[in-house]
Design a protein around this motif. Structure first.
Motif, PDB file in Angstrom:
ATOM      1  N   LEU A 186       0.824  -1.195   0.000  1.00  0.00           N
ATOM      2  CA  LEU A 186       0.000   0.000   0.000  1.00  0.00           C
ATOM      3  C   LEU A 186       0.868   1.259   0.000  1.00  0.00           C
ATOM      4  N   LEU A 187       0.289   2.337  -0.472  1.00  0.00           N
ATOM      5  CA  LEU A 187       1.010   3.601  -0.637  1.00  0.00           C
ATOM      6  C   LEU A 187       1.700   4.058   0.649  1.00  0.00           C
ATOM      7  N   THR A 188       2.967   4.421   0.520  1.00  0.00           N
ATOM      8  CA  THR A 188       3.708   5.059   1.613  1.00  0.00           C
ATOM      9  C   THR A 188       4.263   6.391   1.120  1.00  0.00           C
ATOM     10  N   ILE A 189       4.384   7.337   2.021  1.00  0.00           N
ATOM     11  CA  ILE A 189       4.896   8.671   1.680  1.00  0.00           C
ATOM     12  C   ILE A 189       6.033   8.982   2.638  1.00  0.00           C
ATOM     13  N   LYS A 190       7.253   8.878   2.156  1.00  0.00           N
ATOM     14  CA  LYS A 190       8.418   9.015   3.041  1.00  0.00           C
ATOM     15  C   LYS A 190       9.370  10.129   2.616  1.00  0.00           C
ATOM     16  N   SER A 191       9.006  10.882   1.581  1.00  0.00           N
ATOM     17  CA  SER A 191       9.884  11.970   1.137  1.00  0.00           C
ATOM     18  C   SER A 191       9.037  13.116   0.601  1.00  0.00           C
ATOM     19  N   LYS A 192       9.623  14.301   0.555  1.00  0.00           N
ATOM     20  CA  LYS A 192       8.931  15.482   0.027  1.00  0.00           C
ATOM     21  C   LYS A 192       8.570  15.290  -1.439  1.00  0.00           C
ATOM     22  N   SER A 193       9.456  14.637  -2.184  1.00  0.00           N
ATOM     23  CA  SER A 193       9.214  14.415  -3.603  1.00  0.00           C
ATOM     24  C   SER A 193       7.962  13.563  -3.818  1.00  0.00           C
ATOM     25  N   VAL A 194       7.870  12.448  -3.061  1.00  0.00           N
ATOM     26  CA  VAL A 194       6.685  11.580  -3.167  1.00  0.00           C
ATOM     27  C   VAL A 194       5.444  12.319  -2.677  1.00  0.00           C
ATOM     28  N   LEU A 195       5.586  13.104  -1.627  1.00  0.00           N
ATOM     29  CA  LEU A 195       4.460  13.868  -1.081  1.00  0.00           C
ATOM     30  C   LEU A 195       3.857  14.771  -2.161  1.00  0.00           C
ATOM     31  N   GLU A 196       4.705  15.524  -2.855  1.00  0.00           N
ATOM     32  CA  GLU A 196       4.220  16.424  -3.900  1.00  0.00           C
ATOM     33  C   GLU A 196       3.603  15.653  -5.060  1.00  0.00           C
ATOM     34  N   PHE A 197       4.189  14.510  -5.382  1.00  0.00           N
ATOM     35  CA  PHE A 197       3.646  13.670  -6.457  1.00  0.00           C
ATOM     36  C   PHE A 197       2.252  13.169  -6.102  1.00  0.00           C
ATOM     37  N   ILE A 198       2.077  12.682  -4.882  1.00  0.00           N
ATOM     38  CA  ILE A 198       0.783  12.158  -4.442  1.00  0.00           C
ATOM     39  C   ILE A 198      -0.256  13.278  -4.373  1.00  0.00           C
ATOM     40  N   LYS A 199       0.147  14.441  -3.916  1.00  0.00           N
ATOM     41  CA  LYS A 199      -0.788  15.573  -3.862  1.00  0.00           C
ATOM     42  C   LYS A 199      -1.276  15.946  -5.256  1.00  0.00           C
ATOM     43  N   SER A 200      -0.392  15.805  -6.233  1.00  0.00           N
ATOM     44  CA  SER A 200      -0.766  16.148  -7.615  1.00  0.00           C
ATOM     45  C   SER A 200      -1.794  15.174  -8.193  1.00  0.00           C
ATOM     46  N   LEU A 201      -1.885  13.968  -7.620  1.00  0.00           N
ATOM     47  CA  LEU A 201      -2.833  12.968  -8.125  1.00  0.00           C
ATOM     48  C   LEU A 201      -4.253  13.201  -7.612  1.00  0.00           C
ATOM     49  N   GLN A 202      -4.384  14.052  -6.596  1.00  0.00           N
ATOM     50  CA  GLN A 202      -5.706  14.368  -6.042  1.00  0.00           C
ATOM     51  C   GLN A 202      -6.472  13.083  -5.659  1.00  0.00           C
ATOM     52  N   LEU A 203      -5.880  12.270  -4.836  1.00  0.00           N
ATOM     53  CA  LEU A 203      -6.480  11.004  -4.441  1.00  0.00           C
ATOM     54  C   LEU A 203      -7.608  11.226  -3.422  1.00  0.00           C
ATOM     55  N   TYR A 204      -8.683  10.464  -3.593  1.00  0.00           N
ATOM     56  CA  TYR A 204      -9.877  10.632  -2.779  1.00  0.00           C
ATOM     57  C   TYR A 204     -10.248   9.301  -2.137  1.00  0.00           C
ATOM     58  N   HIS A 205     -10.141   9.230  -0.822  1.00  0.00           N
ATOM     59  CA  HIS A 205     -10.453   8.015  -0.066  1.00  0.00           C
ATOM     60  C   HIS A 205      -9.628   6.806  -0.527  1.00  0.00           C
ATOM     61  N   TYR A 206      -8.329   6.916  -0.422  1.00  0.00           N
ATOM     62  CA  TYR A 206      -7.402   5.809  -0.722  1.00  0.00           C
ATOM     63  C   TYR A 206      -6.714   5.383   0.572  1.00  0.00           C
ATOM     64  N   TRP A 207      -6.612   4.072   0.744  1.00  0.00           N
ATOM     65  CA  TRP A 207      -5.882   3.553   1.901  1.00  0.00           C
ATOM     66  C   TRP A 207      -4.404   3.938   1.818  1.00  0.00           C
ATOM     67  N   LEU A 208      -3.821   4.149   2.995  1.00  0.00           N
ATOM     68  CA  LEU A 208      -2.384   4.381   3.125  1.00  0.00           C
ATOM     69  C   LEU A 208      -1.735   3.187   3.821  1.00  0.00           C
ATOM     70  N   GLY A 209      -0.456   3.016   3.606  1.00  0.00           N
ATOM     71  CA  GLY A 209       0.273   1.931   4.260  1.00  0.00           C
ATOM     72  C   GLY A 209       0.751   2.296   5.652  1.00  0.00           C
ATOM     73  N   LEU A 210       0.015   3.194   6.327  1.00  0.00           N
ATOM     74  CA  LEU A 210       0.358   3.560   7.706  1.00  0.00           C
ATOM     75  C   LEU A 210       0.094   2.388   8.648  1.00  0.00           C
ATOM     76  N   SER A 211       0.848   2.311   9.710  1.00  0.00           N
ATOM     77  CA  SER A 211       0.631   1.257  10.702  1.00  0.00           C
ATOM     78  C   SER A 211      -0.716   1.464  11.390  1.00  0.00           C
ATOM     79  N   PRO A 212      -1.553   0.427  11.450  1.00  0.00           N
ATOM     80  CA  PRO A 212      -2.851   0.536  12.136  1.00  0.00           C
ATOM     81  C   PRO A 212      -2.670   0.943  13.599  1.00  0.00           C
TER      82      PRO A 212
END
Length: 232
Positions: A131-157
């Motif tokens: 599942l999607l993880t966001i660990k850098s500023k570069s990935v953060l900006e990329f994910i924000k550009s996709l405008q994702l709506y209600h997508y699971w993240l690979g965060l620890s439950p």
């Protein structure tokens, strides 16, 4: 008379022994010389082998460095081609996957595959992904550009939910390490909502986006892409 013969015999024996000793000394000397030559030859051979090994090591290192440099150039060229045309064949990601930095991303919402968090994680595993993880500023900006709506993240439950938080604050958080035994129906899982994220019951259903490491860019794939582009 017998005494003279005995004396003569003794003289003869002494002479033979002396001659044998001299021959032995000569043989021993020649043997030592040969041993010294062999030792010198062995040492010279070892020196030559050491030099050859050093040269081979240096050559191998140069080849490795050259391969790394060529791969960097190939990746840079492929990225430029991909920016111009998302469907470019040199992309180091499977078809339909998005490429960013060193990873490939696959949003699955267009197939209407809204699933629970655990089911979503299993689906990504089927693609050899997570599942999607966001660990850098570069990935953060990329994910924000996709405008994702209600997508699971690979965060620890976790054991509690939280209010919506700005996505810019997500990078220091803990990410899931596939220990599914700790997940229960009462736990909360993270999801992304445009430029924010929050937690909800892991048994709720959300959209899925998987990520995995991109393959190495091959020079031949770039050359083939160039040929295909020119034919269009």
């Amino acid at each position: 008379m017998s005494e003279e013969v005995t004396y003569a015999d003794l003289k003869f024996q002494d002479s033979s022994q002396t001659e044998n000793i001299q021959k032995f000394d000569k043989f021993e000397k020649e043997g030592m010389e040969k041993l010294n030559k062999l030792q010198n030859f062995k040492e010279e051979l070892q020196r030559n082998m050491s030099l050859q090994l050093m040269q081979n090591t240096n050559s191998s290192q140069k080849i490795r460095n050259l391969s790394i440099k060529l791969e960097e150039i190939a990746t840079k060229l492929c990225r430029e081609l991909y920016i111009k045309n998302k469907g470019n064949k040199c992309k180091p990601c499977p078809e339909e996957w998005l490429w960013h930095d060193d990873n490939c991303y696959l949003p699955l919402s267009r197939y209407q595959q809204q699933k629970t968090w655990q089911k979503s994680d299993k689906i990504c595993s089927h693609y050899n992904a997570s599942l999607l993880t966001i660990k850098s500023k570069s990935v953060l900006e990329f994910i924000k550009s996709l405008q994702l709506y209600h997508y699971w993240l690979g965060l620890s439950p976790r054991k509690d939910s939280t209010a919506y938080r700005n996505l810019d604050t997500i990078i220091p958080l803990d990410w899931f390490t596939r220990n599914t035994s700790v997940i229960s129906d009462k736990m909360y899982c993270g999801y992304i909502y445009y430029a924010t994220f929050s937690y909800t019951k892991c048994t709720d259903t959300k959209n899925i986006i998987c990520e995995k490491l991109a393959q190495s860019v091959k020079i031949e794939s770039i050359l083939m892409s160039e040929v295909l582009d020119r034919r269009k």
